[in-house]
Scaffold this motif. Structure first.
Motif, mmCIF file in Angstrom:
data_model
loop_
_atom_site.group_PDB
_atom_site.id
_atom_site.type_symbol
_atom_site.label_atom_id
_atom_site.label_comp_id
_atom_site.label_asym_id
_atom_site.label_seq_id
_atom_site.Cartn_x
_atom_site.Cartn_y
_atom_site.Cartn_z
ATOM 1 N N CYS A 1 -30.826 35.315 73.112
ATOM 2 C CA CYS A 1 -30.009 34.171 73.549
ATOM 3 C C CYS A 1 -29.873 34.171 75.062
ATOM 4 O O CYS A 1 -29.633 33.136 75.678
ATOM 5 N N ALA B 1 -20.875 31.211 70.654
ATOM 6 C CA ALA B 1 -21.407 31.151 72.013
ATOM 7 C C ALA B 1 -21.005 29.844 72.686
ATOM 8 O O ALA B 1 -20.518 29.837 73.825
ATOM 9 N N SER C 1 -28.730 29.804 73.778
ATOM 10 C CA SER C 1 -27.816 30.344 72.775
ATOM 11 C C SER C 1 -27.746 29.390 71.589
ATOM 12 O O SER C 1 -28.380 28.329 71.576
ATOM 13 N N CYS C 2 -26.954 29.751 70.590
ATOM 14 C CA CYS C 2 -26.844 28.941 69.378
ATOM 15 C C CYS C 2 -26.514 27.487 69.735
ATOM 16 O O CYS C 2 -25.668 27.223 70.595
ATOM 17 N N GLU D 1 -25.589 39.543 69.738
ATOM 18 C CA GLU D 1 -25.186 39.288 68.349
ATOM 19 C C GLU D 1 -26.330 39.579 67.375
ATOM 20 O O GLU D 1 -26.093 39.919 66.214
ATOM 21 N N ASN D 2 -27.570 39.420 67.864
ATOM 22 C CA ASN D 2 -28.718 39.512 66.953
ATOM 23 C C ASN D 2 -29.011 40.920 66.483
ATOM 24 O O ASN D 2 -29.543 41.122 65.393
ATOM 25 N N CYS E 1 -24.742 34.805 74.970
ATOM 26 C CA CYS E 1 -24.497 35.165 73.587
ATOM 27 C C CYS E 1 -23.009 35.530 73.387
ATOM 28 O O CYS E 1 -22.326 35.931 74.327
ATOM 29 N N ASP E 2 -22.576 35.409 72.138
ATOM 30 C CA ASP E 2 -21.145 35.423 71.792
ATOM 31 C C ASP E 2 -20.279 36.405 72.568
ATOM 32 O O ASP E 2 -19.267 36.028 73.148
HETATM 33 FE FE1 FES Z 1 -26.557 34.791 70.414
HETATM 34 FE FE2 FES Z 1 -25.688 32.806 68.705
HETATM 35 S S1 FES Z 1 -26.581 34.736 68.230
HETATM 36 S S2 FES Z 1 -25.732 32.863 70.844
#
Ligand code: FES
Length: 582
Positions: A62, A209, A202-203, A94-95, A130-131
């Protein structure tokens, strides 16, 4: 200038001069080393030194484009007369992080704080996406009170699969449930995978995020309009360059986080979260951030301030569209303007611009009223996070009304209990599981200490046998979190958590549970004496980890109700090096 902020006099000696200024042996040592990068001597003449704290990592996809973006930040810093120095920092993606990135938010924040304080940095650009990267860097910066500005990497472009928008995370859950229900083949699911992430960024949903990017902007920690610009849009790079220019002036003015992160700023952000249908994770992160700057923010504030906020932004997971359309419709400035016109905004709140928030957004035009709804056509009239209390969660639990089912907002049902995530995985697909759509699924031991790290498993998938019958939602209760991209009638963050001996630890199969979101009530229908007896017999499910970071985390993480920060990291410790031997 706004809210009583008076810029510091300029020129004055900056903290970087404690390393680089003068002719001492130490100054020659510090400058001399940096000159091996090819810096001319006059760069050390007292101009602002800006750290670009970059969460780029190949393992944080992200944030995978942030190195290119850093070049634009650098250009802006040079243009404004500063010295940019790019600094890699802990990137809790997050990944990839297991057991969950949330376990490392506080570690990242601690590393960022020490990185900033221990080094010759007069100001910082927080390059995040990312988050967890956004809150962790804001928390670290807040604890140093060194002038800082947030630049997010921006969301991915829309995903598309067979003519349908594909939202990050949201469609992962939808497609997965469709496969479990027999309505989608595994081969189609694999094909859809290719459509989910079609650009850097990002998402693309209003997941955590995008929510945290919006929170940074609403708090005043990012330039106006930052949150929604797609990662690959040229205007994202312009934003990075402008932010680089801006941080230099912020250093000269000494416009520090403590001037921006006031109670008014947090109240604005809470209302914005309701208006955008934002992630429940924002509750945790804003509580923790507030704790760093001494703002006494509580779950009660979340409930009180969010109660009358209409959800205006029609984005997945609560609505239809994605961040790309949010940007084209005008982005967060439109939301802020609409909240301001409705009397739901502290207009004078100071931002990184050096002026009041309202000046930035009062003329924001909306280009699509279906994407950013006017209040009289809101998605949900009361879109703020609802905070529930009762004997099942005496310190609170949260639910996101905009992502929940109206028919389940008041419900009494029989508990079907899973002792932990492994128990859930082992039994959820059992055709003999005694469960129907009126039941209440309860998941224990997934809180900050229990998982550990408080994983995003609260939106546990429904039993396949019910999915096949067309059931799409059930009440789910846990001490876990939920991905911001997820949806459903999901009660989260039940506190105290099971692993700390909270009442959720002693719920049993067959107990009756009552949920009443309007009344903010979450009740386990057993007698007080029975509850007390069960709690007296409760024992911790597992021993504390013997050593390492897991032990530190276990011993010092606080409950979800205050943001799950470490007890010893709360507060602002300032920018002074505690003991400088030089
Ligand atoms: Fe990284 Fe959603 S998993 S922004």
């Amino acid at each position: 200038m706004s809210a009583g902020f008076a810029p510091a006099p300029w020129p004055r000696r900056l903290r970087s001069q404690d390393w680089y200024g003068g002719t001492s042996r130490d100054a020659i040592y510090h400058r001399g080393w940096l000159k091996n990068q090819g810096h001319p001597h006059d760069l050390f003449d007292g101009r602002p030194v800006i750290g670009i704290l970059n969460t780029w990592s190949d393992l944080s996809p992200c944030n995978g484009h942030l190195r290119e973006l850093a070049e634009k930040v650098k250009a802006g810093i040079w243009e404004a007369g500063g010295v940019p120095l790019e600094v890699p920092v802990f990137s809790a993606s997050e990944n990839t992080f297991r057991p969950t990135a949330m376990m490392y938010r506080n570690l990242a924040a601690m590393a960022v704080e020490e990185t900033m304080r221990a080094q010759p940095i007069d100001g910082a650009v927080l390059l995040v996406g990312c988050d967890k990267t956004t809150p962790s860097l804001m928390m670290g910066a807040a604890s140093t009170d060194i002038p800082s500005i947030v630049v997010t990497g921006g969301p991915m472009l829309n995903g598309w699969f067979r003519g349908e928008r594909v939202g990050s995370g949201t469609h992962l859950w939808r497609f997965s449930e469709a496969v479990n229900a027999g309505g989608m083949s595994q081969a189609d699911f694999l094909e859809a995978e290719q459509a989910m992430s079609r650009s850097s960024g990002s998402c693309n949903t209003m997941g955590t995020a995008s929510t945290m990017a919006s929170m940074a902007e609403a708090l005043g920690m990012a330039l106006s309009g930052n949150a929604a610009i797609p990662a690959v849009d040229a205007r994202r790079r312009v934003m990075a360059q402008l932010s680089g220019r801006r941080i230099v002036q912020m250093v000269k003015d000494d416009l520090a986080p403590s001037h921006i992160l006031t109670r008014a700023a947090f109240e604005n952000a809470i209302r914005v979260n309701g208006a955008i249908g934002g992630s429940t994770n924002a509750v945790m992160h804003l509580l923790a951030l507030a704790g760093r700057v001494g703002v006494d923010l509580t779950l009660a504030d979340w409930d009180r301030l969010g109660r009358d906020v209409p959800t205006l932004v029609n984005l997945m997971p609560s609505g239809e569209y994605l961040m790309e359309e949010f940007f084209y419709a005008g982005g967060l400035p439109v939301v802020l303007r609409r909240l301001g016109e409705a009397g739901m905004l502290h207009r004078d709140a100071l931002t990184v611009s050096g002026g009041p928030l309202w000046a930035e957004v009062k003329d924001a035009a909306c280009w699509n009223d279906d994407v950013i709804r006017p209040p009289d056509r809101a998605l949900t009239a009361s879109g703020g996070i609802a905070v529930l209390t009762g004997n099942l969660a005496p310190r609170g639990a949260v639910v996101k009304p905009s992502a929940a089912s109206a028919h389940l907002m008041r419900h009494r049902g029989r508990a079907v209990v899973f002792e932990d995530i492994d128990d859930y995985k082992a039994r959820i697909a059992d055709e003999d599981l005694d469960i129907d759509e009126t039941c209440v699924m309860v998941l224990k031991n997934c809180g900050p200490r229990g998982y550990p790290g408080m994983s995003e498993v609260g939106n546990m998938g429904l039993p396949p046998k019910l999915l096949r019958r067309g059931v799409t939602d059930m009440i789910r209760i846990s001490d876990a979190r939920m991905s911001g991209t997820a949806y459903g009638t999901v009660v989260l963050h039940a506190a105290p958590e099971a692993a700390a001996g909270g009442p959720i630890a002693v719920v049993r199969d067959g107990d009756a549970i009552e949920l009443d979101v309007d009344a903010r009530r979450l009740h386990l229908d057993i007698s007080e004496a029975e509850l007390a007896e069960r709690l007296a017999r409760w024992r911790p499910p597992a021993a504390a980890p013997a050593s390492g970071y897991a032990r530190l985390f276990h011993d010092h993480v606080e409950g979800a109700e205050t943001g799950a920060d470490f007890d010893f990291l709360k507060g602002c410790r300032g920018r002074e090096v505690p003991r400088d031997s030089h």
